[in-house]
Design an enzyme around this catalytic site. Structure first.
Site, mmCIF file in Angstrom:
data_model
loop_
_atom_site.group_PDB
_atom_site.id
_atom_site.type_symbol
_atom_site.label_atom_id
_atom_site.label_comp_id
_atom_site.label_asym_id
_atom_site.label_seq_id
_atom_site.Cartn_x
_atom_site.Cartn_y
_atom_site.Cartn_z
ATOM 1 N NE ARG A 94 -3.325 2.892 0.745
ATOM 2 C CZ ARG A 94 -4.577 3.080 1.612
ATOM 3 N NH1 ARG A 94 -4.883 2.214 2.201
ATOM 4 N NH2 ARG A 94 -4.915 4.325 1.771
ATOM 5 N NE ARG A 103 -7.180 3.474 -1.175
ATOM 6 C CZ ARG A 103 -7.693 4.415 -0.703
ATOM 7 N NH1 ARG A 103 -8.231 4.003 0.622
ATOM 8 N NH2 ARG A 103 -7.390 5.635 -1.001
ATOM 9 C CG ASP A 106 -8.362 1.262 2.698
ATOM 10 O OD1 ASP A 106 -7.541 1.815 3.346
ATOM 11 O OD2 ASP A 106 -9.577 1.946 2.438
ATOM 12 C CG ASP A 108 -10.558 2.322 6.295
ATOM 13 O OD1 ASP A 108 -9.600 2.909 6.424
ATOM 14 O OD2 ASP A 108 -11.191 2.763 5.244
#
Length: 170
Positions: A94, A103, A106, A108
């Site tokens: 990344r 990407r 990712d 989160d």
């Protein structure tokens, strides 16, 4: 800021992590990330959603994403968990060139128990999670009764994102 550390002497906190990728072999990247999440220190993968194909949000001309959500039980403090997630992204190639760039992976941190956290680089609940089908649909698949502080139950929020294109993969 409340509750960003598990209470001493108590069990783990249930955290939810969104996974996404739209470069390279995205399905392989997500499978690898699920495996890596399960071996993080003081952390256990307890549920993983199906994979979903979604259109990128906020940009045009980018490849579709594959997205998923993982449920983790962890005794790591939220900032430590986030640091490990960022390390995992980096180990998957990344690069953070621009905010909406495609990407390889990712990750989160969406929710950390019922905590509300506002630290530099860490906002929990994730500030836009209630607006994104690519988060709500896989979250509701594995934990429909999960409360998103200030927003409501994951399953109850699905109606608000029904106009966003999302396809569950076999």
């Amino acid at each position: 800021m409340t509750g960003h550390r598990p209470p001493p002497g108590h069990g783990p906190v249930r955290a939810f992590v969104a996974l996404g990728a739209n470069l390279g072999d995205a399905a392989a990247a997500l499978d690898s990330a699920f495996a890596a999440l399960d071996v993080l220190p003081r952390t256990r993968l307890v549920a993983r959603s199906s994979l979903y194909r979604t259109a990128p949000v906020g940009v045009t001309g980018h490849p579709d994403y594959l997205n998923a959500v993982a449920a983790l039980d962890t005794t790591l403090p939220a900032p430590d968990l986030l640091e490990l997630l960022l390390d995992l992204e980096s180990s998957h190639g990344r690069l953070r060139e621009t905010e909406l760039a495609p990407r390889t992976l990712d990750l989160d941190l969406l929710l950390y128990g019922d905590a509300t956290i506002a630290l530099p680089g860490l906002d929990v609940p994730h500030p836009r999670m209630h607006l994104r089908a690519f988060v709500l649909v896989p979250l509701a698949e594995i934990a429909p009764d999960t409360d998103i502080p200030g927003r409501g139950r994951a399953a109850d929020l699905l109606e608000t994102v029904r106009d966003q294109r999302i396809e569950r993969l076999a």
